[in-house]
Motif scaffolding. Structure first.
Motif, PDB file in Angstrom:
ATOM      1  N   LEU A 172    -120.210 -13.904 -35.175  1.00 51.71           N
ATOM      2  CA  LEU A 172    -120.695 -14.535 -35.265  1.00 51.71           C
ATOM      3  C   LEU A 172    -122.354 -14.515 -36.015  1.00 51.71           C
ATOM      4  N   GLY A 173    -122.937 -14.410 -34.882  1.00 49.29           N
ATOM      5  CA  GLY A 173    -124.371 -14.271 -35.533  1.00 49.29           C
ATOM      6  C   GLY A 173    -124.868 -13.347 -34.925  1.00 49.29           C
ATOM      7  N   ASN A 174    -124.256 -11.763 -34.871  1.00 47.63           N
ATOM      8  CA  ASN A 174    -124.680 -10.065 -34.871  1.00 47.63           C
ATOM      9  C   ASN A 174    -125.895 -10.440 -33.819  1.00 47.63           C
ATOM     10  N   LEU A 175    -125.214 -10.939 -32.206  1.00 50.48           N
ATOM     11  CA  LEU A 175    -126.417 -11.038 -31.339  1.00 50.48           C
ATOM     12  C   LEU A 175    -125.088  -9.890 -30.086  1.00 50.48           C
ATOM     13  N   PRO A 176    -126.285  -9.568 -28.853  1.00 50.64           N
ATOM     14  CA  PRO A 176    -126.032  -9.065 -28.705  1.00 50.64           C
ATOM     15  C   PRO A 176    -125.502  -9.696 -26.704  1.00 50.64           C
ATOM     16  N   LEU A 177    -124.594 -10.322 -27.356  1.00 52.00           N
ATOM     17  CA  LEU A 177    -123.581 -11.687 -25.751  1.00 52.00           C
ATOM     18  C   LEU A 177    -122.434 -10.508 -25.506  1.00 52.00           C
ATOM     19  N   THR A 178    -122.199 -11.560 -24.827  1.00 51.66           N
ATOM     20  CA  THR A 178    -120.485 -10.700 -23.886  1.00 51.66           C
ATOM     21  C   THR A 178    -120.292 -11.704 -23.237  1.00 51.66           C
ATOM     22  N   PRO A 179    -118.821 -12.325 -23.931  1.00 53.41           N
ATOM     23  CA  PRO A 179    -117.723 -13.020 -23.466  1.00 53.41           C
ATOM     24  C   PRO A 179    -117.152 -12.246 -21.880  1.00 53.41           C
ATOM     25  N   LYS A 180    -117.389 -12.553 -20.997  1.00 46.70           N
ATOM     26  CA  LYS A 180    -116.473 -12.861 -19.529  1.00 46.70           C
ATOM     27  C   LYS A 180    -115.540 -13.626 -19.411  1.00 46.70           C
ATOM     28  N   ASN A 181    -114.457 -12.632 -18.528  1.00 46.23           N
ATOM     29  CA  ASN A 181    -113.178 -13.361 -18.497  1.00 46.23           C
ATOM     30  C   ASN A 181    -113.338 -14.294 -17.223  1.00 46.23           C
ATOM     31  N   ARG A 182    -112.754 -15.179 -17.002  1.00 46.74           N
ATOM     32  CA  ARG A 182    -112.721 -16.474 -14.988  1.00 46.74           C
ATOM     33  C   ARG A 182    -111.581 -16.782 -15.713  1.00 46.74           C
ATOM     34  N   HIS A 183    -110.695 -16.404 -14.097  1.00 43.34           N
ATOM     35  CA  HIS A 183    -109.434 -17.062 -13.828  1.00 43.34           C
ATOM     36  C   HIS A 183    -109.627 -18.818 -13.100  1.00 43.34           C
ATOM     37  N   ILE A 184    -108.769 -19.788 -13.313  1.00 43.32           N
ATOM     38  CA  ILE A 184    -108.798 -20.923 -12.752  1.00 43.32           C
ATOM     39  C   ILE A 184    -106.794 -20.933 -11.959  1.00 43.32           C
ATOM     40  N   PHE A 185    -106.929 -21.829 -11.267  1.00 43.03           N
ATOM     41  CA  PHE A 185    -105.533 -21.233 -10.373  1.00 43.03           C
ATOM     42  C   PHE A 185    -105.628 -23.042  -9.398  1.00 43.03           C
ATOM     43  N   VAL A 186    -104.315 -23.357 -10.366  1.00 44.38           N
ATOM     44  CA  VAL A 186    -104.186 -25.282  -9.446  1.00 44.38           C
ATOM     45  C   VAL A 186    -102.851 -25.057  -9.121  1.00 44.38           C
ATOM     46  N   THR A 187    -102.940 -25.745  -7.545  1.00 49.27           N
ATOM     47  CA  THR A 187    -102.168 -25.532  -7.489  1.00 49.27           C
ATOM     48  C   THR A 187    -100.957 -26.595  -7.207  1.00 49.27           C
ATOM     49  N   ALA A 188     -99.659 -26.504  -6.964  1.00 45.61           N
ATOM     50  CA  ALA A 188     -99.017 -27.615  -6.724  1.00 45.61           C
ATOM     51  C   ALA A 188     -99.697 -29.348  -6.098  1.00 45.61           C
ATOM     52  N   PRO A 189     -99.307 -30.432  -5.890  1.00 44.49           N
ATOM     53  CA  PRO A 189    -100.043 -31.622  -5.178  1.00 44.49           C
ATOM     54  C   PRO A 189     -99.312 -31.212  -3.318  1.00 44.49           C
ATOM     55  N   LEU A 190    -100.586 -31.007  -2.986  1.00 44.02           N
ATOM     56  CA  LEU A 190    -100.689 -31.017  -1.468  1.00 44.02           C
ATOM     57  C   LEU A 190    -100.782 -32.059  -0.361  1.00 44.02           C
ATOM     58  N   ASP A 191    -100.270 -32.868   0.478  1.00 46.63           N
ATOM     59  CA  ASP A 191    -100.993 -33.959   0.954  1.00 46.63           C
ATOM     60  C   ASP A 191    -101.537 -34.161   2.180  1.00 46.63           C
ATOM     61  N   TRP A 192    -101.932 -32.298   2.353  1.00 49.61           N
ATOM     62  CA  TRP A 192    -103.194 -32.661   3.167  1.00 49.61           C
ATOM     63  C   TRP A 192    -104.063 -32.379   2.909  1.00 49.61           C
ATOM     64  N   VAL A 193    -104.245 -32.319   1.156  1.00 54.66           N
ATOM     65  CA  VAL A 193    -105.278 -32.746   0.481  1.00 54.66           C
ATOM     66  C   VAL A 193    -105.895 -34.086   0.507  1.00 54.66           C
ATOM     67  N   ASP A 194    -106.818 -34.226   0.507  1.00 53.73           N
ATOM     68  CA  ASP A 194    -108.386 -35.353   1.085  1.00 53.73           C
ATOM     69  C   ASP A 194    -108.840 -35.221  -1.490  1.00 53.73           C
ATOM     70  N   GLN A 195    -108.498 -36.271  -1.516  1.00 54.13           N
ATOM     71  CA  GLN A 195    -108.960 -35.604  -3.046  1.00 54.13           C
ATOM     72  C   GLN A 195    -110.584 -36.391  -3.381  1.00 54.13           C
ATOM     73  N   ARG A 196    -111.375 -36.268  -2.247  1.00 60.40           N
ATOM     74  CA  ARG A 196    -112.346 -37.014  -2.492  1.00 60.40           C
ATOM     75  C   ARG A 196    -113.258 -36.110  -1.775  1.00 60.40           C
ATOM     76  N   TRP A 197    -112.740 -34.116  -0.674  1.00 59.90           N
ATOM     77  CA  TRP A 197    -113.174 -33.450  -1.136  1.00 59.90           C
ATOM     78  C   TRP A 197    -114.493 -33.373  -1.922  1.00 59.90           C
ATOM     79  N   PRO A 198    -114.938 -33.407  -0.997  1.00 58.82           N
ATOM     80  CA  PRO A 198    -116.080 -32.209  -2.405  1.00 58.82           C
ATOM     81  C   PRO A 198    -116.378 -30.750  -3.394  1.00 58.82           C
ATOM     82  N   PHE A 199    -116.886 -30.390  -4.446  1.00 63.76           N
ATOM     83  CA  PHE A 199    -116.528 -29.222  -4.894  1.00 63.76           C
ATOM     84  C   PHE A 199    -117.325 -27.946  -3.262  1.00 63.76           C
TER      85      PHE A 199
END
Ligand SMILES: Cc1cc2nc3c(=O)[nH]c(=O)nc-3n(C[C@H](O)[C@H](O)[C@H](O)COP(=O)(O)OP(=O)(O)OC[C@H]3O[C@@H](n4cnc5c(N)ncnc54)[C@H](O)[C@@H]3O)c2cc1C
Length: 326
Positions: A172-199
């Motif tokens: 749109l703005g005639n600028l040298p910018l590059t979009p780069k693809n990144r994938h995200i995956f989400v699992t089914a619920p897992l009873d051993w995951v503590d939802q208070r874990w950090p990133f």
């Protein structure tokens, strides 16, 4: 036939356009209109990210903006914030198993980082704004001291056009910018995951994960240049993630992936944000190339953009100016 006039016309109702509109509206000095080509706001990069508020980044110029913005977003005034913390593996000596018992590695602990309700933040920025959906900017021309902007729904006249078009900002703005693809995956619920874990972000081996919807959200930190909006999933990225997890976090085991998506992070060649007037056209202002920090930095990015639009002379000392790349 001229149908609409606004002092400032913002192209794109993602986090960049919305945060800029929010600060312009607070200044009370301009009439602002946002146009968005989709039926809803936030359907592209803003709706496809990991929602992490990570204050500390490698680039000191960006860090000023992420710190200012994170400090504000952590108050929870505009959207709910979960201060779950971040461990950056490979950057320090803290034992990861202290925070996530089944995982291994040493890293740097950032207790104030966490996960934000991105959709809530976007809605807060957009509250009270005039947004025209299904309206795509295709071109503009100068008429006297105004811009006449063509859209698929008629012409809009403005003084300044703000290019906040995310992956489309380069085109749109005639600028040298590059979009780069990144994938995200989400699992089914897992009873051993503590939802208070950090990133958990492995800065050396490049993958991250955090709790999500009873399971885990994971990313192989891929970055493949792509055309704007080309979200085709690449099966090799799931294999890449599985290899990284098997090698570096075998305790997570075989993960039942339930859903996945691709988002685009858009970069300038120097990886700095692009915020400022176009040196070729004093009526065009860019808020673009927010890369992987657009949510974290949004509050400060919008504040800076609104200040520069109100006082174009300040652009002379603005380190994010597109002048550096043109
Ligand atoms: C997988 C992934 C993970 C990420 N994780 C994080 C994270 O954890 N933390 C973080 O801070 N950041 C993260 N990011 C980065 C963040 O999502 C982006 O920096 C940010 O969303 C960019 O916002 P934007 O408003 O510039 O773009 P977008 O959200 O894409 O908005 C641009 C808008 O412009 C509209 N548009 C385009 N062209 C036109 C036109 N001609 N006319 C009208 N409308 C138009 C589009 O439809 C779109 O809605 C991540 C990104 C990805 C992809």
């Amino acid at each position: 036939m001229v149908e609409t006039r606004a002092d400032i016309l913002i192209v794109g109702a993602g986090i960049a356009g919305a945060a800029t509109a929010y600060h312009l509206q607070r200044s009370g000095r301009f009439s602002v209109l946002i146009v968005e080509k989709e039926e809803t706001a936030g359907g592209h990069s803003t709706g496809r990210n990991a929602a992490l508020i990570r204050e500390h980044v490698e680039n000191p110029r960006l860090q000023e903006l992420t710190t200012e913005s994170a400090e504000f977003l952590r108050t929870g005034e505009l959207a709910s914030y979960d201060r779950s913390g971040l461990i950056a593996l490979g950057l320090g000596d803290e034992d990861l198993s202290k925070y996530v018992p089944i995982c291994q590695g040493k890293g740097l602990w950032y207790p104030k980082d966490g996960v934000l309700d991105v959709s809530g933040l976007l809605q807060s920025y957009l509250a009270g704004q005039e947004v025209r959906y299904r309206t795509e900017v295709t071109a503009w021309r100068h008429v006297g001291r105004e811009l006449h902007v063509s859209t698929n729904r008629g012409e809009i006249v403005c003084d300044v056009l703000v290019n906040a078009a995310g992956p489309w900002a380069g085109r749109l703005g005639n600028l040298p910018l590059t979009p780069k693809n990144r994938h995200i995956f989400v699992t089914a619920p897992l009873d051993w995951v503590d939802q208070r874990w950090p990133f958990v972000w492995d800065a050396l081996n490049e993958y991250y994960f955090r709790p999500e919807s009873g399971g885990l959200l994971l990313c192989p930190c891929d970055e493949t240049p792509a055309e704007p909006g080309a979200y085709t999933e690449d099966p090799a990225r799931l294999e890449e993630l599985a290899d990284k997890i098997m090698t570096h976090q075998p305790g997570l085991g075989d993960l039942p992936i339930m859903r996945s998506w691709v988002g685009q992070r858009t970069f300038a060649q120097d990886d700095d944000f692009v915020i400022g007037f176009d040196p070729r056209d004093e009526h065009v202002f860019h808020v673009a190339a927010l890369g992987g920090h657009g949510i974290t930095a949004s509050y400060a990015v919008g504040r800076l953009a609104a200040e520069l639009i109100a006082d174009p002379a300040a652009d002379r000392t603005n380190p994010f100016s597109p002048k550096r790349m043109l």
